[in-house]
Design a protein around this motif. Structure first.
Motif, PDB file in Angstrom:
ATOM      1  N   PRO A  65      -6.615  -6.900   3.758  1.00 36.78           N
ATOM      2  CA  PRO A  65      -7.582  -5.655   3.038  1.00 36.78           C
ATOM      3  C   PRO A  65      -7.261  -4.210   3.428  1.00 36.78           C
ATOM      4  CG  PRO A  65      -7.724  -6.433   5.660  1.00 36.78           C
ATOM      5  CD  PRO A  65      -6.624  -7.461   4.999  1.00 36.78           C
ATOM      6  N   ARG A  66      -7.521  -3.355   2.830  1.00 38.07           N
ATOM      7  CA  ARG A  66      -7.886  -1.836   2.289  1.00 38.07           C
ATOM      8  C   ARG A  66      -6.901  -1.392   4.201  1.00 38.07           C
ATOM      9  NH1 ARG A  66     -11.234   0.642  -2.131  1.00 38.07           N
ATOM     10  NH2 ARG A  66      -9.649  -0.368  -3.649  1.00 38.07           N
ATOM     11  N   TRP A  67      -8.422  -1.857   4.408  1.00 37.20           N
ATOM     12  CA  TRP A  67      -8.088  -1.070   6.259  1.00 37.20           C
ATOM     13  C   TRP A  67      -6.662  -0.985   6.911  1.00 37.20           C
ATOM     14  CZ3 TRP A  67      -6.921  -4.127  10.670  1.00 37.20           C
ATOM     15  CH2 TRP A  67      -7.472  -5.074  10.575  1.00 37.20           C
ATOM     16  N   MET A  69      -3.761  -1.890   5.478  1.00 35.63           N
ATOM     17  CA  MET A  69      -2.484  -1.683   4.583  1.00 35.63           C
ATOM     18  C   MET A  69      -2.942  -0.029   5.011  1.00 35.63           C
ATOM     19  SD  MET A  69      -0.950  -4.065   3.169  1.00 35.63           S
ATOM     20  CE  MET A  69       0.444  -2.669   1.429  1.00 35.63           C
ATOM     21  N   ALA A  70      -3.975   0.556   5.187  1.00 41.73           N
ATOM     22  CA  ALA A  70      -4.457   1.886   5.130  1.00 41.73           C
ATOM     23  C   ALA A  70      -3.220   2.754   6.290  1.00 41.73           C
ATOM     24  CB  ALA A  70      -5.304   2.421   5.291  1.00 41.73           C
ATOM     25  N   HIS A 110       5.466   1.907   0.426  1.00 38.77           N
ATOM     26  CA  HIS A 110       4.078   2.243   0.223  1.00 38.77           C
ATOM     27  C   HIS A 110       3.578   2.674  -1.219  1.00 38.77           C
ATOM     28  CE1 HIS A 110       1.672   0.307   3.677  1.00 38.77           C
ATOM     29  NE2 HIS A 110       2.881   0.663   4.386  1.00 38.77           N
ATOM     30  N   ALA A 115       3.024  -4.790  -2.009  1.00 40.18           N
ATOM     31  CA  ALA A 115       1.921  -5.179  -0.201  1.00 40.18           C
ATOM     32  C   ALA A 115       3.007  -5.157   0.374  1.00 40.18           C
ATOM     33  CB  ALA A 115       0.613  -5.569  -1.009  1.00 40.18           C
TER      34      ALA A 115
END
Lengths: 196, 110
Positions: A65-67, A69-70, A110, A115
Protein backbone atom coordinates in the motif's frame (compact mmCIF):
# COMPACT_ATOMS: atom_id res chain seq x y z
CA UNK A 1 38.19 -18.62 -2.92
CA UNK A 2 37.94 -15.27 -4.70
CA UNK A 3 36.70 -12.37 -2.57
CA UNK A 4 33.92 -10.55 -4.45
CA UNK A 5 34.28 -6.81 -5.01
CA UNK A 6 31.30 -4.84 -6.18
CA UNK A 7 30.46 -1.15 -6.20
CA UNK A 8 27.52 -1.20 -8.59
CA UNK A 9 24.88 -1.56 -5.86
CA UNK A 10 24.77 2.21 -5.22
CA UNK A 11 23.89 2.87 -8.86
CA UNK A 12 21.98 -0.33 -9.61
CA UNK A 13 19.40 -0.94 -6.86
CA UNK A 14 18.34 -4.24 -8.50
CA UNK A 15 21.51 -5.89 -7.13
CA UNK A 16 20.34 -5.21 -3.59
CA UNK A 17 17.49 -7.67 -4.08
CA UNK A 18 20.08 -10.48 -3.88
CA UNK A 19 20.58 -9.58 -0.20
CA UNK A 20 16.88 -10.01 0.64
CA UNK A 21 16.07 -13.03 -1.53
CA UNK A 22 14.29 -15.96 0.20
CA UNK A 23 14.25 -17.94 -3.07
CA UNK A 24 18.03 -18.23 -2.87
CA UNK A 25 18.84 -20.66 -0.01
CA UNK A 26 22.40 -19.32 0.42
CA UNK A 27 22.85 -17.35 3.63
CA UNK A 28 25.94 -15.50 2.37
CA UNK A 29 25.81 -13.63 -0.93
CA UNK A 30 28.33 -11.25 -2.49
CA UNK A 31 27.78 -7.66 -1.40
CA UNK A 32 25.86 -5.43 -3.81
CA UNK A 33 28.15 -2.62 -2.67
CA UNK A 34 31.53 -3.24 -1.07
CA UNK A 35 34.00 -6.04 -0.56
CA UNK A 36 33.16 -9.55 0.58
CA UNK A 37 29.85 -11.12 1.46
CA UNK A 38 26.64 -10.01 3.06
CA UNK A 39 23.95 -11.93 4.91
CA UNK A 40 20.94 -12.85 2.77
CA UNK A 41 18.25 -11.88 5.29
CA UNK A 42 15.57 -13.33 2.98
CA UNK A 43 17.10 -16.81 3.28
CA UNK A 44 17.52 -16.35 7.05
CA UNK A 45 13.88 -15.26 7.48
CA UNK A 46 12.72 -18.27 5.40
CA UNK A 47 14.85 -20.65 7.49
CA UNK A 48 13.43 -19.15 10.69
CA UNK A 49 9.92 -19.72 9.30
CA UNK A 50 9.06 -16.00 9.32
CA UNK A 51 8.27 -16.02 5.59
CA UNK A 52 7.87 -18.73 2.91
CA UNK A 53 10.73 -19.47 0.50
CA UNK A 54 8.80 -18.01 -2.44
CA UNK A 55 7.77 -14.77 -0.65
CA UNK A 56 10.17 -12.71 -2.75
CA UNK A 57 9.94 -8.93 -2.63
CA UNK A 58 10.14 -8.74 -6.43
CA UNK A 59 6.72 -10.44 -6.70
CA UNK A 60 5.15 -8.80 -3.67
CA UNK A 61 6.34 -5.20 -3.50
CA UNK A 62 3.98 -3.97 -6.24
CA UNK A 63 1.10 -4.86 -3.92
CA UNK A 64 2.40 -2.77 -1.01
CA UNK A 65 0.00 0.00 0.00
CA UNK A 66 0.98 3.64 -0.52
CA UNK A 67 1.31 4.38 3.20
CA UNK A 68 3.94 1.63 3.54
CA UNK A 69 5.93 2.87 0.56
CA UNK A 70 5.75 6.44 1.87
CA UNK A 71 6.99 5.28 5.29
CA UNK A 72 9.85 3.33 3.65
CA UNK A 73 10.75 6.42 1.66
CA UNK A 74 10.53 9.20 4.25
CA UNK A 75 11.23 7.52 7.61
CA UNK A 76 14.90 6.69 6.82
CA UNK A 77 15.37 10.30 5.61
CA UNK A 78 13.92 11.64 8.86
CA UNK A 79 16.17 9.29 10.86
CA UNK A 80 19.19 10.39 8.82
CA UNK A 81 18.32 14.04 9.46
CA UNK A 82 18.10 13.33 13.20
CA UNK A 83 21.40 11.44 13.18
CA UNK A 84 23.05 14.20 11.16
CA UNK A 85 21.94 16.96 13.53
CA UNK A 86 23.01 14.94 16.58
CA UNK A 87 26.39 14.22 14.96
CA UNK A 88 26.99 17.92 14.21
CA UNK A 89 26.04 18.87 17.77
CA UNK A 90 28.64 16.41 19.04
CA UNK A 91 31.20 17.77 16.59
CA UNK A 92 31.42 14.55 14.59
CA UNK A 93 30.95 15.73 10.99
CA UNK A 94 32.08 12.41 9.46
CA UNK A 95 29.03 10.69 10.98
CA UNK A 96 26.77 13.47 9.67
CA UNK A 97 28.17 12.87 6.17
CA UNK A 98 27.52 9.13 6.52
CA UNK A 99 23.92 9.78 7.61
CA UNK A 100 23.40 12.10 4.63
CA UNK A 101 24.83 9.47 2.24
CA UNK A 102 22.37 6.89 3.57
CA UNK A 103 19.46 9.31 3.05
CA UNK A 104 20.67 9.96 -0.52
CA UNK A 105 20.96 6.20 -1.19
CA UNK A 106 17.40 5.58 0.05
CA UNK A 107 15.96 8.52 -1.89
CA UNK A 108 17.71 7.41 -5.09
CA UNK A 109 16.32 3.86 -4.83
CA UNK A 110 12.80 5.21 -4.27
CA UNK A 111 12.93 7.62 -7.19
CA UNK A 112 14.73 5.41 -9.74
CA UNK A 113 14.15 1.78 -8.74
CA UNK A 114 11.15 -0.55 -8.72
CA UNK A 115 9.04 -0.93 -5.56
CA UNK A 116 11.00 -4.07 -4.60
CA UNK A 117 14.35 -2.34 -5.08
CA UNK A 118 13.14 0.63 -3.04
CA UNK A 119 12.05 -1.57 -0.13
CA UNK A 120 15.34 -3.52 -0.27
CA UNK A 121 17.27 -0.25 -0.12
CA UNK A 122 15.16 0.98 2.81
CA UNK A 123 15.85 -2.28 4.69
CA UNK A 124 19.59 -1.89 4.07
CA UNK A 125 19.60 1.78 5.02
CA UNK A 126 17.60 1.16 8.22
CA UNK A 127 20.11 -1.53 9.22
CA UNK A 128 23.08 0.74 8.52
CA UNK A 129 21.44 3.59 10.46
CA UNK A 130 21.60 1.34 13.52
CA UNK A 131 25.38 1.10 12.97
CA UNK A 132 25.63 4.89 12.57
CA UNK A 133 23.57 5.42 15.74
CA UNK A 134 25.83 3.08 17.69
CA UNK A 135 28.91 4.93 16.39
CA UNK A 136 27.35 8.18 17.52
CA UNK A 137 26.43 6.82 20.95
CA UNK A 138 29.85 5.25 21.48
CA UNK A 139 31.80 6.84 24.36
CA UNK A 140 35.50 7.56 24.21
CA UNK A 141 37.01 4.32 22.82
CA UNK A 142 40.20 4.68 24.88
CA UNK A 143 38.25 4.11 28.08
CA UNK A 144 36.88 0.72 26.93
CA UNK A 145 38.44 -2.71 27.05
CA UNK A 146 38.81 -4.70 23.83
CA UNK A 147 36.41 -7.43 25.03
CA UNK A 148 33.70 -4.82 25.71
CA UNK A 149 34.20 -3.35 22.24
CA UNK A 150 34.02 -6.79 20.65
CA UNK A 151 30.80 -7.57 22.49
CA UNK A 152 29.22 -4.24 21.60
CA UNK A 153 30.35 -4.70 17.99
CA UNK A 154 28.58 -8.07 17.84
CA UNK A 155 25.44 -6.59 19.36
CA UNK A 156 25.44 -3.76 16.81
CA UNK A 157 25.85 -6.29 13.99
CA UNK A 158 22.95 -8.36 15.33
CA UNK A 159 20.79 -5.25 15.69
CA UNK A 160 21.65 -4.24 12.11
CA UNK A 161 20.58 -7.67 10.78
CA UNK A 162 17.44 -7.69 12.94
CA UNK A 163 16.34 -4.26 11.70
CA UNK A 164 17.01 -5.20 8.05
CA UNK A 165 15.05 -8.43 8.46
CA UNK A 166 12.21 -6.66 10.29
CA UNK A 167 11.74 -4.23 7.38
CA UNK A 168 11.81 -7.09 4.87
CA UNK A 169 9.49 -9.43 6.79
CA UNK A 170 7.15 -6.52 7.60
CA UNK A 171 6.97 -5.60 3.90
CA UNK A 172 6.19 -9.21 2.94
CA UNK A 173 3.44 -9.50 5.56
CA UNK A 174 1.86 -6.15 4.63
CA UNK A 175 1.92 -7.03 0.90
CA UNK A 176 0.37 -10.47 1.55
CA UNK A 177 -2.36 -8.85 3.60
CA UNK A 178 -3.04 -6.40 0.76
CA UNK A 179 -3.26 -9.29 -1.74
CA UNK A 180 -5.60 -11.16 0.60
CA UNK A 181 -7.90 -8.11 0.78
CA UNK A 182 -7.72 -7.71 -3.01
CA UNK A 183 -8.69 -11.37 -3.57
CA UNK A 184 -11.51 -11.15 -1.02
CA UNK A 185 -12.84 -8.01 -2.73
CA UNK A 186 -12.74 -9.73 -6.12
CA UNK A 187 -14.57 -12.81 -4.77
CA UNK A 188 -17.20 -10.60 -3.16
CA UNK A 189 -17.75 -8.71 -6.42
CA UNK A 190 -18.07 -11.96 -8.35
CA UNK A 191 -20.61 -13.25 -5.86
CA UNK A 192 -22.62 -10.03 -6.18
CA UNK A 193 -22.58 -10.30 -9.99
CA UNK A 194 -23.76 -13.91 -9.81
CA UNK A 195 -26.52 -12.86 -7.44
CA UNK A 196 -27.73 -10.16 -9.83
CA UNK B 1 28.56 -35.79 -9.31
CA UNK B 2 27.69 -36.50 -12.97
CA UNK B 3 24.48 -38.13 -11.85
CA UNK B 4 23.38 -35.13 -9.82
CA UNK B 5 24.19 -32.78 -12.72
CA UNK B 6 22.03 -34.88 -15.06
CA UNK B 7 19.24 -34.89 -12.49
CA UNK B 8 19.48 -31.15 -11.97
CA UNK B 9 19.29 -30.54 -15.71
CA UNK B 10 16.27 -32.77 -16.16
CA UNK B 11 14.34 -31.25 -13.23
CA UNK B 12 13.74 -28.09 -15.28
CA UNK B 13 11.98 -30.22 -17.91
CA UNK B 14 9.99 -32.07 -15.24
CA UNK B 15 8.90 -28.85 -13.50
CA UNK B 16 7.86 -27.18 -16.77
CA UNK B 17 5.93 -30.32 -17.80
CA UNK B 18 4.10 -30.63 -14.49
CA UNK B 19 3.24 -26.92 -14.34
CA UNK B 20 2.04 -27.00 -17.96
CA UNK B 21 -0.40 -29.78 -17.04
CA UNK B 22 -1.60 -28.15 -13.84
CA UNK B 23 -0.54 -24.73 -12.52
CA UNK B 24 0.12 -24.87 -8.79
CA UNK B 25 2.04 -23.32 -5.88
CA UNK B 26 5.55 -24.27 -4.77
CA UNK B 27 4.80 -26.50 -1.77
CA UNK B 28 2.15 -28.44 -3.71
CA UNK B 29 4.48 -28.81 -6.69
CA UNK B 30 7.07 -30.38 -4.37
CA UNK B 31 4.57 -32.87 -2.99
CA UNK B 32 3.28 -33.62 -6.54
CA UNK B 33 6.83 -34.42 -7.66
CA UNK B 34 7.33 -36.65 -4.62
CA UNK B 35 3.99 -38.46 -4.60
CA UNK B 36 3.28 -38.57 -8.33
CA UNK B 37 6.75 -39.20 -9.75
CA UNK B 38 8.87 -40.35 -6.80
CA UNK B 39 11.17 -37.35 -7.18
CA UNK B 40 12.52 -35.79 -4.00
CA UNK B 41 13.35 -32.20 -4.90
CA UNK B 42 14.57 -30.07 -2.00
CA UNK B 43 13.19 -26.56 -1.54
CA UNK B 44 16.79 -25.34 -1.99
CA UNK B 45 16.65 -26.70 -5.56
CA UNK B 46 13.03 -26.03 -6.45
CA UNK B 47 12.61 -22.37 -5.44
CA UNK B 48 15.80 -21.07 -7.11
CA UNK B 49 14.70 -22.95 -10.27
CA UNK B 50 11.21 -21.41 -10.13
CA UNK B 51 12.79 -18.00 -9.57
CA UNK B 52 15.15 -18.48 -12.53
CA UNK B 53 12.33 -19.61 -14.84
CA UNK B 54 10.25 -16.66 -13.71
CA UNK B 55 13.10 -14.19 -14.34
CA UNK B 56 13.53 -15.77 -17.80
CA UNK B 57 9.80 -15.01 -18.34
CA UNK B 58 8.83 -18.65 -18.84
CA UNK B 59 6.45 -18.73 -15.88
CA UNK B 60 3.59 -16.44 -14.92
CA UNK B 61 2.28 -16.06 -11.41
CA UNK B 62 -1.14 -15.50 -9.98
CA UNK B 63 -2.28 -15.27 -6.36
CA UNK B 64 -4.97 -17.51 -4.93
CA UNK B 65 -6.54 -17.47 -1.48
CA UNK B 66 -5.43 -20.17 0.92
CA UNK B 67 -7.81 -21.84 3.38
CA UNK B 68 -5.03 -21.74 5.96
CA UNK B 69 -2.66 -18.79 6.00
CA UNK B 70 -1.64 -16.10 3.53
CA UNK B 71 -2.38 -16.21 -0.23
CA UNK B 72 -0.37 -18.63 -2.35
CA UNK B 73 1.73 -17.85 -5.38
CA UNK B 74 0.51 -20.08 -8.22
CA UNK B 75 2.95 -20.68 -11.09
CA UNK B 76 1.80 -21.40 -14.64
CA UNK B 77 3.73 -21.94 -17.88
CA UNK B 78 3.33 -19.27 -20.57
CA UNK B 79 4.06 -19.48 -24.34
CA UNK B 80 7.80 -18.99 -23.89
CA UNK B 81 7.86 -21.69 -21.22
CA UNK B 82 5.93 -24.08 -23.48
CA UNK B 83 8.47 -23.56 -26.26
CA UNK B 84 11.32 -24.12 -23.83
CA UNK B 85 9.66 -27.29 -22.50
CA UNK B 86 9.21 -28.66 -26.04
CA UNK B 87 12.86 -27.87 -26.87
CA UNK B 88 14.12 -29.53 -23.67
CA UNK B 89 11.93 -32.59 -24.33
CA UNK B 90 13.38 -32.94 -27.85
CA UNK B 91 16.95 -32.66 -26.54
CA UNK B 92 16.23 -35.14 -23.76
CA UNK B 93 14.69 -37.69 -26.17
CA UNK B 94 17.70 -37.32 -28.47
CA UNK B 95 20.00 -37.95 -25.51
CA UNK B 96 17.97 -41.02 -24.51
CA UNK B 97 18.28 -42.41 -28.08
CA UNK B 98 22.05 -41.91 -28.05
CA UNK B 99 22.38 -43.62 -24.66
CA UNK B 100 20.22 -46.54 -25.86
CA UNK B 101 22.36 -46.96 -28.98
CA UNK B 102 25.54 -46.88 -26.90
CA UNK B 103 24.07 -49.42 -24.47
CA UNK B 104 23.11 -51.75 -27.33
CA UNK B 105 26.58 -51.59 -28.91
CA UNK B 106 28.18 -52.08 -25.49
CA UNK B 107 26.09 -55.21 -24.84
CA UNK B 108 26.94 -56.59 -28.34
CA UNK B 109 30.66 -55.99 -27.70
CA UNK B 110 30.53 -57.74 -24.36
Amino acid sequence: MRIPINFRGFLNPELQLNEVDPENPRLLVSRSTGIGWNLNTGALAARLGLIRPDDSLSDLADHLPRWWMATARYLPSACSAGLGIAALRRSRPQIAVLAAALAWWNRRAHTRGSAAEAVAASANVAGLQVVVLSALARPNSASRSSSTSQLSGMLVLLACVAVRMAVEVGSVKVALRAIEAELAGRAEQKERENHV
Amino acid sequence: MAESQLRKGSIELVVLSVLQQSPTYGAHLRSMLHEGYGLDVSSGTLYPLLSRLRKARMLDIEWEPSPSGPPRKVYSVNDKGRKQRAQLAREFQQLVRVVEQLEQSASIDS
